[in-house]
Design an enzyme around this catalytic site. Structure first.
Site, PDB file in Angstrom:
ATOM      1  N   HIS A 142       3.785  -3.370   5.336  1.00 29.54           N
ATOM      2  CA  HIS A 142       4.116  -3.640   3.939  1.00 29.54           C
ATOM      3  C   HIS A 142       5.277  -4.615   3.834  1.00 29.54           C
ATOM      4  CE1 HIS A 142       5.546  -3.073  -0.185  1.00 29.54           C
ATOM      5  NE2 HIS A 142       4.350  -2.601  -0.462  1.00 29.54           N
ATOM      6  N   GLU A 173       5.310  -8.260   2.333  1.00 31.93           N
ATOM      7  CA  GLU A 173       6.437  -8.529   1.437  1.00 31.93           C
ATOM      8  C   GLU A 173       7.770  -8.664   2.169  1.00 31.93           C
ATOM      9  OE1 GLU A 173       6.512  -5.617  -1.658  1.00 31.93           O
ATOM     10  OE2 GLU A 173       4.408  -5.924  -2.209  1.00 31.93           O
ATOM     11  N   HIS A 203      -3.464  -2.397  -0.135  1.00 31.20           N
ATOM     12  CA  HIS A 203      -3.002  -3.550   0.633  1.00 31.20           C
ATOM     13  C   HIS A 203      -3.993  -3.912   1.730  1.00 31.20           C
ATOM     14  CE1 HIS A 203       0.849  -4.523  -1.075  1.00 31.20           C
ATOM     15  NE2 HIS A 203       1.237  -3.261  -1.038  1.00 31.20           N
TER      16      HIS A 203
END
Length: 256
Positions: A142, A173, A203
């Protein structure tokens, strides 16, 4: 003594991904013998989506309030979070508001909390993916703007120092990103693309299977995607069990 463990996850609204959370929770319950097991999801959005489908899941605050009403003496909040970060910070602050409501209230650490965890995790990843000529493995995490994002490059370094320059760690990110990986994948190769997340949720099904896959294929690589959340792996479940055992041992030691 009345004891409870609140197994706390960010959550997922993807039904196919739920098995990863279930598997980790089952492992935690095997470790917390004699504890009442309670599930909590920290994401308000996911809880709202699930409520719309007829499934009510506690927030951490709601779970702690319920444990107080039931007169629990000892409560353990065990997160399934991968690393320290903003979500973990919020979880810990939320739990601390109930300090003094129980005889003991403990919050466990995330999965990758120190150097030993990172080294162990890297070793297990390497064992899971034996090196193959002309093949690479790319994991998508992530990522976060929190300083805890350093776990990702640390994991990459641990893999490279172990001689596994065919396994890459990237984030959606945070840093490193996919561009950093593409610069290293200079020779067209067979790429196995997997989520470095507890669950293979939104995701994995959007950023990974669409964006990352397309960009890797455009760079000339042959790509296969696997939707296996980390929680489905037996060795990851064992790491979560060890993390909980650490928390329970700490409680016992403090009582001596």
């Amino acid at each position: 003594m009345k004891q409870a463990i609140i197994m706390t996850s960010f959550g997922t609204s993807v039904p196919e991904a739920r098995g990863s959370i279930d598997a980790v929770e089952n492992a935690l319950q095997e470790t917390a013998v004699g504890y009442t097991a309670v599930r909590a999801f920290t994401s308000p959005t996911i809880r709202r989506i699930l409520a719309g489908r007829g499934e009510q899941i506690f927030s951490l605050t709601e779970a702690l309030e319920q444990m107080r009403r039931e007169g629990m003496d000892r409560v353990v909040v065990q997160p399934t979070h991968l690393l320290y970060g903003y979500e973990y910070d919020k979880l810990r602050a939320e739990a601390e508001r109930f300090s003094g409501c129980f005889e003991t209230l403990s919050t466990g650490r995330p999965l990758l909390a120190d150097n030993n965890d990172i080294l162990c995790f890297a070793e297990k990843l390497a064992e899971t993916h034996p090196a193959q000529e002309g093949a690479s493995v790319v994991y998508m995490g992530h990522g976060t703007e929190h300083f805890a994002n350093a776990v990702y490059p640390a994991l990459q370094t641990a893999l490279h120092l172990a001689g596994r320059d065919d396994i890459y760690i990237g984030t959606v990110e945070g840093w490193p990103g996919l561009e950093d990986i593409l610069r290293q994948l200079k020779t067209p190769s067979r790429v196995a693309l997997l989520p470095l997340m507890l669950v293979a949720g939104d995701h994995a099904r959007n950023d990974m299977d669409i964006d990352w896959r397309q960009r890797l294929e455009q760079a000339g690589h042959s790509v296969t995607c696997a939707f296996t959340g980390l929680g489905e792996l037996a060795w990851v479940q064992k790491m979560y069990q060890d993390r909980l055992s650490e928390t329970l041992s700490s409680i016992y030691s403090n009582k001596l």
